[in-house]
Design an enzyme around this catalytic site. Structure first.
Site, PDB file in Angstrom:
ATOM      1  N   PHE A 235       0.855  -1.191   0.000  1.00 46.11           N
ATOM      2  CA  PHE A 235       0.000   0.000   0.000  1.00 46.11           C
ATOM      3  C   PHE A 235       0.887   1.235   0.000  1.00 46.11           C
ATOM      4  O   PHE A 235       1.817   1.340   0.789  1.00 46.11           O
ATOM      5  CB  PHE A 235      -0.938  -0.018   1.205  1.00 46.11           C
ATOM      6  CG  PHE A 235      -1.993  -1.070   1.081  1.00 46.11           C
ATOM      7  CD1 PHE A 235      -3.166  -0.815   0.395  1.00 46.11           C
ATOM      8  CD2 PHE A 235      -1.790  -2.333   1.615  1.00 46.11           C
ATOM      9  CE1 PHE A 235      -4.134  -1.791   0.255  1.00 46.11           C
ATOM     10  CE2 PHE A 235      -2.755  -3.319   1.483  1.00 46.11           C
ATOM     11  CZ  PHE A 235      -3.926  -3.044   0.802  1.00 46.11           C
ATOM     12  N   CYS A 236       0.597   2.151  -0.890  1.00 46.75           N
ATOM     13  CA  CYS A 236       1.547   3.219  -1.158  1.00 46.75           C
ATOM     14  C   CYS A 236       0.838   4.502  -1.551  1.00 46.75           C
ATOM     15  O   CYS A 236      -0.338   4.502  -1.913  1.00 46.75           O
ATOM     16  CB  CYS A 236       2.468   2.847  -2.324  1.00 46.75           C
ATOM     17  SG  CYS A 236       3.075   1.168  -2.285  1.00 46.75           S
ATOM     18  N   THR A 237       1.602   5.578  -1.520  1.00 47.99           N
ATOM     19  CA  THR A 237       1.215   6.827  -2.156  1.00 47.99           C
ATOM     20  C   THR A 237       2.360   7.257  -3.056  1.00 47.99           C
ATOM     21  O   THR A 237       3.506   7.325  -2.610  1.00 47.99           O
ATOM     22  CB  THR A 237       0.937   7.926  -1.122  1.00 47.99           C
ATOM     23  OG1 THR A 237      -0.122   7.510  -0.258  1.00 47.99           O
ATOM     24  CG2 THR A 237       0.543   9.226  -1.813  1.00 47.99           C
TER      25      THR A 237
ATOM     26  N   ASN B 155      -3.908   3.661  -4.004  1.00 48.73           N
ATOM     27  CA  ASN B 155      -4.115   2.270  -4.420  1.00 48.73           C
ATOM     28  C   ASN B 155      -5.491   2.068  -5.021  1.00 48.73           C
ATOM     29  O   ASN B 155      -6.056   0.973  -4.952  1.00 48.73           O
ATOM     30  CB  ASN B 155      -3.922   1.317  -3.228  1.00 48.73           C
ATOM     31  CG  ASN B 155      -2.523   1.370  -2.664  1.00 48.73           C
ATOM     32  OD1 ASN B 155      -2.293   2.044  -1.669  1.00 48.73           O
ATOM     33  ND2 ASN B 155      -1.585   0.690  -3.303  1.00 48.73           N
TER      34      ASN B 155
ATOM     35  N   ARG C 229      -6.115   8.769   1.459  1.00 48.75           N
ATOM     36  CA  ARG C 229      -4.819   9.457   1.429  1.00 48.75           C
ATOM     37  C   ARG C 229      -4.738  10.426   0.254  1.00 48.75           C
ATOM     38  O   ARG C 229      -3.991  11.407   0.283  1.00 48.75           O
ATOM     39  CB  ARG C 229      -3.704   8.418   1.343  1.00 48.75           C
ATOM     40  CG  ARG C 229      -3.505   7.621   2.618  1.00 48.75           C
ATOM     41  CD  ARG C 229      -2.642   6.387   2.411  1.00 48.75           C
ATOM     42  NE  ARG C 229      -3.391   5.324   1.761  1.00 48.75           N
ATOM     43  CZ  ARG C 229      -2.973   4.643   0.702  1.00 48.75           C
ATOM     44  NH1 ARG C 229      -1.815   4.933   0.136  1.00 48.75           N
ATOM     45  NH2 ARG C 229      -3.711   3.680   0.191  1.00 48.75           N
TER      46      ARG C 229
END
Length: 359
Positions: free
Chosen positions: A125-127, A287, A300
């Site tokens: 999980f990322c930005t 995501n 986010r």
């Protein structure tokens, strides 16, 4: 960005300062990830061993066991144990050679080393943000969020991959993991990947491996190694068959060279480029498909957009991007590291370990 920190700096717009203050950020500077060289001129089975010698192998083995135990279904563990030698024939070099070399060095089975490399593919999980400043410079930043931070923060490294003694590309990874979710080809392009969860991950991934599809992080590394420019990188990342859906975020060195690629396993679902002439000077990918609302329980995206607008295009820099990626919930309890990079200034590639004291 070697001097980047989480302390608010003079010159940042006041609204961003308020966002940072509201996040309750510490003034302490997060530590930089260790940096190592890996020579691509060495045979795959041996090239990671000089790096492994810097680490407590019991810690590495324990981390791998924790990830496999939590992330790999038991039926997958049993299946891969039975077919790993056959499956190895379907997987591309140099990745399988590197995995085999590391697992031999650590006295682990090939099945377990392959499984941990696949497990890291399944829950990232990322930005990611790619943006252009008012002078046409391209900046790229990412947070990588993952469980098991108590061990993975100790195993996060920046790696300079060398060909003929020169830096061919740089990437950020975990010890024992041959793929890259974050990387830079100097003076050419930068890449990050964000998970796109469509369900039935293990079933689809294993079937795709036997069709010679490539893991998503392996494609990032192959693209960094082989593509000569931004356009070639986008084409390779958009079209190469994969074992799973993913978002690829790519930044170049010239104005408008920034894009989010939404991938299905067999090809692109969407290409979303920068459009600074019409006000779209940044793209934010978490995501979720960008054309759909982000879920309220994990938004986010909106926080990142607010921080970018508070900063303003004229004030964009690698330091400002780091601060944007430090705004909660973009930065959260699962954030392992933050990387900021710009292919036009490759020496400023910097990864910092987040939440270093969190267990």
């Amino acid at each position: 960005m070697r001097t980047a920190d989480r302390e608010a700096r003079p010159g940042l717009p006041s609204l961003l300062l308020l966002l940072l203050a509201g996040a309750g950020l510490s003034a302490a500077s997060p530590p930089a990830a260790p940096r190592f060289n890996v020579s691509l001129d060495s045979v795959p089975e041996l090239r990671w061993l000089p790096v492994l010698r810097h680490y407590d192998l019991d810690l590495v083995r324990a981390a791998m066991a924790q990830v496999i135990g939590d992330r790999v279904p038991k039926w997958v563990h049993v299946l891969i144990g039975k077919v790993v030698l056959e499956l190895e024939r379907f997987l591309p070099q140099p990745f399988t050679g590197e995995i085999r070399g590391m697992c031999d060095f650590m006295n682990l089975s090939l099945a377990d080393c392959l499984l941990v490399n696949l497990a890291y593919e399944s829950s990232v999980f990322c930005t990611s943000i790619v943006a252009q400043d008012s002078r046409g410079h391209i900046y790229h930043g990412r947070n990588l969020d993952y469980p098991f931070g108590n061990v993975l923060r100790k195993l996060t490294v920046d790696v300079q991959f060398l060909k003929n003694g020169q830096i061919a590309f740089t990437g950020t990874t975990f010890i024992g993991y041959v793929g890259l979710w974050t990387g830079q080809s100097p003076h050419k392009f930068t890449v990050s990947g964000d998970e796109r969860d469509k369900g039935w991950w293990w079933e689809n991934a294993i079937a795709a491996l036997f069709r010679r599809h490539i893991p998503v992080s392996w494609l990032i590394r192959a693209t960094l190694s082989e593509s000569e420019n931004f356009e070639a990188a986008v084409g390779k990342l958009a079209k190469t068959p994969l074992i799973a859906d993913v978002y690829y975020i790519v930044g170049g060195t010239s104005p408008r060279e920034g894009v989010v690629i939404t991938r299905n396993r067999d090809g692109p679902a969407d290409i979303w480029p920068l459009d600074p002439l019409n006000g779209a000077w940044f793209r934010v990918e978490t995501n979720y498909d960008h054309w759909k609302p982000a879920p309220k329980e994990d938004d986010r995206r909106t926080s990142a957009i607010k921080a970018l607008n508070a900063t303003g295009q004229a004030n964009l820099s690698l330091e400002a991007l780091f601060q944007i990626l430090s705004v909660v919930p973009v930065y959260n309890n699962f954030t392992i590291y933050t990387t900021v990079m710009s292919a036009g200034s490759p020496d400023k590639y910097m990864t910092r370990i987040r939440n270093p004291s969190r267990k």
